[in-house]
Design an enzyme around this catalytic site. Structure first.
Site, PDB file in Angstrom:
ATOM      1  N   VAL A 204      -3.573 -12.854  -6.840  1.00  0.00           N
ATOM      2  CA  VAL A 204      -3.186 -12.049  -5.686  1.00  0.00           C
ATOM      3  C   VAL A 204      -3.951 -10.729  -5.723  1.00  0.00           C
ATOM      4  O   VAL A 204      -4.074 -10.095  -6.778  1.00  0.00           O
ATOM      5  CB  VAL A 204      -1.659 -11.809  -5.634  1.00  0.00           C
ATOM      6  CG1 VAL A 204      -1.160 -11.071  -6.857  1.00  0.00           C
ATOM      7  CG2 VAL A 204      -1.254 -11.079  -4.349  1.00  0.00           C
ATOM      8  N   PHE A 205      -4.503 -10.347  -4.581  1.00  0.00           N
ATOM      9  CA  PHE A 205      -5.275  -9.105  -4.482  1.00  0.00           C
ATOM     10  C   PHE A 205      -4.383  -7.999  -3.962  1.00  0.00           C
ATOM     11  O   PHE A 205      -3.795  -8.101  -2.891  1.00  0.00           O
ATOM     12  CB  PHE A 205      -6.470  -9.296  -3.550  1.00  0.00           C
ATOM     13  CG  PHE A 205      -7.367  -8.088  -3.453  1.00  0.00           C
ATOM     14  CD1 PHE A 205      -8.329  -7.845  -4.419  1.00  0.00           C
ATOM     15  CD2 PHE A 205      -7.252  -7.188  -2.398  1.00  0.00           C
ATOM     16  CE1 PHE A 205      -9.156  -6.725  -4.345  1.00  0.00           C
ATOM     17  CE2 PHE A 205      -8.066  -6.071  -2.306  1.00  0.00           C
ATOM     18  CZ  PHE A 205      -9.025  -5.840  -3.295  1.00  0.00           C
ATOM     19  N   GLY A 206      -4.300  -6.924  -4.741  1.00  0.00           N
ATOM     20  CA  GLY A 206      -3.505  -5.771  -4.343  1.00  0.00           C
ATOM     21  C   GLY A 206      -4.393  -4.645  -3.847  1.00  0.00           C
ATOM     22  O   GLY A 206      -5.360  -4.273  -4.515  1.00  0.00           O
ATOM     23  N   TYR A 207      -4.086  -4.101  -2.688  1.00  0.00           N
ATOM     24  CA  TYR A 207      -4.877  -3.007  -2.113  1.00  0.00           C
ATOM     25  C   TYR A 207      -4.003  -1.791  -1.796  1.00  0.00           C
ATOM     26  O   TYR A 207      -4.505  -0.757  -1.378  1.00  0.00           O
ATOM     27  CB  TYR A 207      -5.598  -3.465  -0.847  1.00  0.00           C
ATOM     28  CG  TYR A 207      -4.650  -3.951   0.230  1.00  0.00           C
ATOM     29  CD1 TYR A 207      -4.130  -3.066   1.167  1.00  0.00           C
ATOM     30  CD2 TYR A 207      -4.259  -5.281   0.301  1.00  0.00           C
ATOM     31  CE1 TYR A 207      -3.242  -3.489   2.133  1.00  0.00           C
ATOM     32  CE2 TYR A 207      -3.376  -5.724   1.269  1.00  0.00           C
ATOM     33  CZ  TYR A 207      -2.869  -4.824   2.181  1.00  0.00           C
ATOM     34  OH  TYR A 207      -1.985  -5.251   3.135  1.00  0.00           O
ATOM     35  N   GLY A 208      -2.679  -1.939  -1.978  1.00  0.00           N
ATOM     36  CA  GLY A 208      -1.741  -0.857  -1.715  1.00  0.00           C
ATOM     37  C   GLY A 208      -0.920  -0.574  -2.957  1.00  0.00           C
ATOM     38  O   GLY A 208      -1.459  -0.317  -4.037  1.00  0.00           O
ATOM     39  N   SER A 209       0.399  -0.651  -2.833  1.00  0.00           N
ATOM     40  CA  SER A 209       1.260  -0.315  -3.965  1.00  0.00           C
ATOM     41  C   SER A 209       1.092  -1.262  -5.143  1.00  0.00           C
ATOM     42  O   SER A 209       1.415  -0.896  -6.283  1.00  0.00           O
ATOM     43  CB  SER A 209       2.731  -0.299  -3.520  1.00  0.00           C
ATOM     44  OG  SER A 209       3.140  -1.578  -3.078  1.00  0.00           O
TER      45      SER A 209
ATOM     46  N   GLU B 104       7.104  -7.751   0.049  1.00  0.00           N
ATOM     47  CA  GLU B 104       6.211  -7.559   1.196  1.00  0.00           C
ATOM     48  C   GLU B 104       6.799  -8.133   2.487  1.00  0.00           C
ATOM     49  O   GLU B 104       6.069  -8.506   3.393  1.00  0.00           O
ATOM     50  CB  GLU B 104       4.855  -8.224   0.905  1.00  0.00           C
ATOM     51  CG  GLU B 104       4.229  -7.841  -0.424  1.00  0.00           C
ATOM     52  CD  GLU B 104       3.805  -6.375  -0.488  1.00  0.00           C
ATOM     53  OE1 GLU B 104       3.725  -5.729   0.569  1.00  0.00           O
ATOM     54  OE2 GLU B 104       3.554  -5.882  -1.600  1.00  0.00           O
TER      55      GLU B 104
END
Length: 202
Positions: A9-14, A102
């Site tokens: 999973v790619f995280g770009y925020g929290s 989310e």
């Protein structure tokens, strides 16, 4: 995703500063053709239903160009973040955790994650990583707002997970630490504007 495929999973925020559980590997990387913008209302974490805060989402660059009308950062089309590989024994648990975390308007999509090779060229390092995206047709998508209004909203908003500005500050700090190449004009400009509001209130 087959039974043999890893769940990444790619995280770009929290997710950058608060990773999911049961991570066995994490790889900094970036997405191409997208922008990260504070264009998602937060009713359940950094705001309330009566006074929603603002959190980031991904928007495809060509779609953002149509939505924003006058984006302050028109040439920005890379988004740095972290690709997390989840322990196969806990994929179902982590999926449930992320789906709940989310839930406020985000949809699970698959995207390619890029890195820089030994020759300094962009190359795909992970195919089809999962990513939670707040599409522009979801009820919490707010679109483009003037930076002054947006910074004031972030500065004032508070939700069950804490102040909205804390989210902004943690995200900006985390993005800076990902790579010497990681930069986000939208994020860093808002950070500066909100910090100035902090100074003005003292």
């Amino acid at each position: 995703m087959t039974s043999e495929s890893p769940f990444i999973v790619f995280g770009y925020g929290s997710l950058i500063f608060k990773p999911p559980p049961h991570v066995i590997a994490q790889t900094p990387g970036f997405l191409k053709g997208y922008v990260r913008r504070f264009s998602q209302k937060s009713h359940d974490h950094r705001g309330t239903p009566e006074s929603p805060g603002r959190v980031v989402t991904l928007v495809h660059k060509r779609d953002w160009d149509k939505i924003s009308q006058s984006d302050a950062f028109p040439d920005e089309d890379t988004v740095w973040g972290v690709a997390y590989t989840i322990d196969p024994a806990y994929v179902a648990e982590v999926r449930d955790y992320l789906d709940y975390r989310e839930k406020d308007g985000y949809t699970l999509e698959t995207l390619d994650v890029y890195g820089v090779d030994a020759n300094g060229k962009d190359t795909i390092i992970i195919h089809d990583a999962f990513c939670y995206v707040g599409r522009d047709d979801n009820p919490s998508f707010i679109g483009s707002e003037p930076l002054g209004d947006l910074s004031d909203r972030i500065w004032r908003s508070v939700g069950p997970s804490g102040p909205n500005k804390e989210y902004l500050y943690k995200l900006a700090e985390a993005v800076r630490e990902l790579s010497p190449n990681s930069f986000d004009s939208h994020l860093f400009t808002l950070e500066d504007m909100v910090k100035r509001l902090d100074l003005g209130s003292t």
